[in-house]
Design an enzyme around this catalytic site. Structure first.
Site, PDB file in Angstrom:
ATOM      1  N   SER A 170       0.836  -1.199   0.000  1.00 20.43           N
ATOM      2  CA  SER A 170       0.000   0.000   0.000  1.00 20.43           C
ATOM      3  C   SER A 170       0.869   1.246   0.000  1.00 20.43           C
ATOM      4  O   SER A 170       1.983   1.249   0.543  1.00 20.43           O
ATOM      5  CB  SER A 170      -0.875   0.014   1.256  1.00 20.43           C
ATOM      6  OG  SER A 170      -1.517   1.266   1.383  1.00 20.43           O
ATOM      7  N   TYR A 192       1.560   2.112  20.413  1.00 23.30           N
ATOM      8  CA  TYR A 192       0.861   1.644  19.200  1.00 23.30           C
ATOM      9  C   TYR A 192       0.085   2.786  18.545  1.00 23.30           C
ATOM     10  O   TYR A 192      -0.663   3.501  19.194  1.00 23.30           O
ATOM     11  CB  TYR A 192      -0.109   0.523  19.579  1.00 23.30           C
ATOM     12  CG  TYR A 192      -0.940  -0.029  18.433  1.00 23.30           C
ATOM     13  CD1 TYR A 192      -0.369  -0.844  17.460  1.00 23.30           C
ATOM     14  CD2 TYR A 192      -2.311   0.240  18.341  1.00 23.30           C
ATOM     15  CE1 TYR A 192      -1.139  -1.376  16.426  1.00 23.30           C
ATOM     16  CE2 TYR A 192      -3.085  -0.295  17.321  1.00 23.30           C
ATOM     17  CZ  TYR A 192      -2.489  -1.097  16.366  1.00 23.30           C
ATOM     18  OH  TYR A 192      -3.250  -1.633  15.346  1.00 23.30           O
TER      19      TYR A 192
HETATM   20  N1  LIG Z   1      -8.703  -0.637  -0.889  1.00 25.87           N
HETATM   21  C1  LIG Z   1      -7.677   0.186  -0.988  1.00 25.87           C
HETATM   22  O1  LIG Z   1      -7.842   1.368  -1.316  1.00 25.87           O
HETATM   23  C2  LIG Z   1      -6.292  -0.317  -0.715  1.00 25.87           C
HETATM   24  C3  LIG Z   1      -5.233   0.619  -0.808  1.00 25.87           C
HETATM   25  C4  LIG Z   1      -3.953   0.171  -0.574  1.00 25.87           C
HETATM   26  C5  LIG Z   1      -3.713  -1.152  -0.265  1.00 25.87           C
HETATM   27  N2  LIG Z   1      -4.765  -2.041  -0.152  1.00 25.87           N
HETATM   28  C6  LIG Z   1      -4.444  -3.434   0.189  1.00 25.87           C
HETATM   29  O2  LIG Z   1      -5.218  -4.280  -0.625  1.00 25.87           O
HETATM   30  C7  LIG Z   1      -5.421  -5.528   0.040  1.00 25.87           C
HETATM   31  C8  LIG Z   1      -6.889  -5.926  -0.076  1.00 25.87           C
HETATM   32  O3  LIG Z   1      -7.654  -4.989   0.648  1.00 25.87           O
HETATM   33  P1  LIG Z   1      -9.153  -4.612   0.300  1.00 25.87           P
HETATM   34  O4  LIG Z   1      -9.182  -3.143   0.096  1.00 25.87           O
HETATM   35  O5  LIG Z   1      -9.710  -5.504  -0.729  1.00 25.87           O
HETATM   36  O6  LIG Z   1      -9.817  -4.886   1.744  1.00 25.87           O
HETATM   37  P2  LIG Z   1     -11.077  -5.753   2.216  1.00 25.87           P
HETATM   38  O7  LIG Z   1     -12.259  -5.471   1.350  1.00 25.87           O
HETATM   39  O8  LIG Z   1     -11.203  -5.464   3.671  1.00 25.87           O
HETATM   40  O9  LIG Z   1     -10.604  -7.256   1.993  1.00 25.87           O
HETATM   41  C9  LIG Z   1      -9.595  -7.823   2.807  1.00 25.87           C
HETATM   42  C10 LIG Z   1      -9.625  -9.324   2.695  1.00 25.87           C
HETATM   43  O10 LIG Z   1      -8.607  -9.851   3.575  1.00 25.87           O
HETATM   44  C11 LIG Z   1      -9.196 -10.883   4.359  1.00 25.87           C
HETATM   45  N3  LIG Z   1      -8.528 -11.036   5.656  1.00 25.87           N
HETATM   46  C12 LIG Z   1      -8.393 -10.122   6.631  1.00 25.87           C
HETATM   47  N4  LIG Z   1      -7.772 -10.667   7.688  1.00 25.87           N
HETATM   48  C13 LIG Z   1      -7.517 -11.957   7.368  1.00 25.87           C
HETATM   49  C14 LIG Z   1      -6.921 -13.032   8.055  1.00 25.87           C
HETATM   50  N5  LIG Z   1      -6.463 -12.904   9.309  1.00 25.87           N
HETATM   51  N6  LIG Z   1      -6.823 -14.233   7.437  1.00 25.87           N
HETATM   52  C15 LIG Z   1      -7.302 -14.390   6.188  1.00 25.87           C
HETATM   53  N7  LIG Z   1      -7.890 -13.410   5.477  1.00 25.87           N
HETATM   54  C16 LIG Z   1      -8.001 -12.205   6.076  1.00 25.87           C
HETATM   55  C17 LIG Z   1     -10.639 -10.442   4.547  1.00 25.87           C
HETATM   56  O11 LIG Z   1     -11.411 -11.545   4.967  1.00 25.87           O
HETATM   57  P3  LIG Z   1     -12.898 -11.318   5.609  1.00 25.87           P
HETATM   58  O12 LIG Z   1     -13.798 -11.037   4.432  1.00 25.87           O
HETATM   59  O13 LIG Z   1     -13.164 -12.622   6.276  1.00 25.87           O
HETATM   60  O14 LIG Z   1     -12.785 -10.176   6.557  1.00 25.87           O
HETATM   61  C18 LIG Z   1     -10.947  -9.952   3.138  1.00 25.87           C
HETATM   62  O15 LIG Z   1     -11.268 -11.041   2.306  1.00 25.87           O
HETATM   63  C19 LIG Z   1      -4.928  -5.340   1.469  1.00 25.87           C
HETATM   64  O16 LIG Z   1      -3.662  -5.949   1.606  1.00 25.87           O
HETATM   65  C20 LIG Z   1      -4.802  -3.836   1.611  1.00 25.87           C
HETATM   66  O17 LIG Z   1      -3.806  -3.458   2.538  1.00 25.87           O
HETATM   67  C21 LIG Z   1      -6.038  -1.645  -0.381  1.00 25.87           C
END
Ligand SMILES: NC(=O)c1ccc[n+]([C@@H]2O[C@H](COP(=O)([O-])OP(=O)(O)OC[C@H]3O[C@@H](n4cnc5c(N)ncnc54)[C@H](OP(=O)(O)O)[C@@H]3O)[C@@H](O)[C@H]2O)c1
Length: 251
Positions: A170, A192
């Protein structure tokens, strides 16, 4: 707004969709694991990889949600080849169980997309006693990659196709603590800061990809490792800080 439509040297812009970017790519015969495939970026990654013919293993902590998503993708793409396997990244025991089950399945592995992530929760420790964001975003993926690397190497060798390891980092890595990663203070609750700890875990994703890429190259292995910032996308990622409240259904 103009900048989002601006096309880079690749011919794509921040507005380009996964379908547009993969247009014309035939992924038949490839096997991919996508972590965090039940929400946000992981859902579309799974859907479009399947659309292009890849066999996708959804590595998810909530198997029921994973199965529901698999069904909805199959409704749209009846030919999709998708499996759902349980993976709780904050638990090293769960990561080891997932990897040993995957290896026992004898499936090849061409693509590993380490996508799952959490952002800015209140302080807590994982089952292994590690600050939860560092445990989930970095340690779980680090161990998973390590345990599946031999399978990926074997697949790359036998298929003669380049393997890909992707770490979804990110732009938020810029908000890490001043020292970057506080190896001696990972679990320091008193100091933290939820956003800095998120940034710290994302710095770890980047360093993991860089060093892994260097080692794979040095070893002459036909696998690349890269980290990326996916852009700012409205998903459920901000569920912990009330911005989006975890209510986005992207299916
Ligand atoms: N969205 C953005 O703008 C953005 C920007 C920069 C980086 N990112 C990165 O993109 C990636 C995907 O994020 P997203 O935006 O798609 O977020 P999201 O909609 O919250 O999806 C996150 C996914 O990770 C899973 N997860 C969380 N904790 C977990 C664990 N302990 N074990 C297994 N699975 C777990 C969640 O499962 P559950 O459904 O069960 O909760 C969900 O499927 C992340 O690494 C995030 O840091 C996103």
């Amino acid at each position: 707004m103009w900048i989002f439509g601006w096309k880079g040297p690749s011919g794509f812009s921040a507005r380009s969709t996964a379908e547009e970017v993969t247009e014309g790519i035939d992924a038949t015969g490839l096997t991919a694991i996508v972590t965090g495939a039940t929400s946000g970026i992981g859902v579309d990654t799974t859907r479009v990889l399947a659309l292009r013919g890849a066999h996708v293993v959804m590595a998810v902590r909530n198997v029921e949600a994973g199965k529901k998503l698999k069904e909805s993708i199959l409704n749209e793409i009846p030919s999709a080849k998708i499996d759902v396997m349980q993976l709780e990244l904050s638990s090293m025991a769960s990561v080891r169980k997932f990897a040993s089950e995957y290896i026992a399945s004898c499936l090849p592995l061409n693509i590993l997309i380490n996508n799952a992530g959490i952002m800015a929760p209140p302080f807590s420790l994982s089952p292994d006693g590690i600050e939860l964001q560092f445990a989930t975003n970095h340690v779980g993926h680090f161990l998973l990659t390590h345990l599946l690397l031999d399978t990926m190497k074997k697949t790359a060798r036998e298929s003669n196709r380049e393997g890909r390891i992707v770490l979804v980092s990110s732009d938020g890595h810029k908000f890490a603590y001043n020292e970057g990663i506080r190896l001696d203070k990972i679990n320091n609750e008193a100091e933290y800061n939820c956003y800095r700890a998120y940034g710290q875990s994302k710095v770890a994703n980047i360093l993991h990809a860089k060093e892994l890429a260097r080692r794979l190259k040095e070893e002459g292995v036909n696998i690349t490792a890269n980290s990326l910032h996916p852009g700012e996308i409205a998903t459920n990622l901000a569920r912990n800080n009330g911005l989006l409240n975890g209510n986005i259904d992207v299916t």
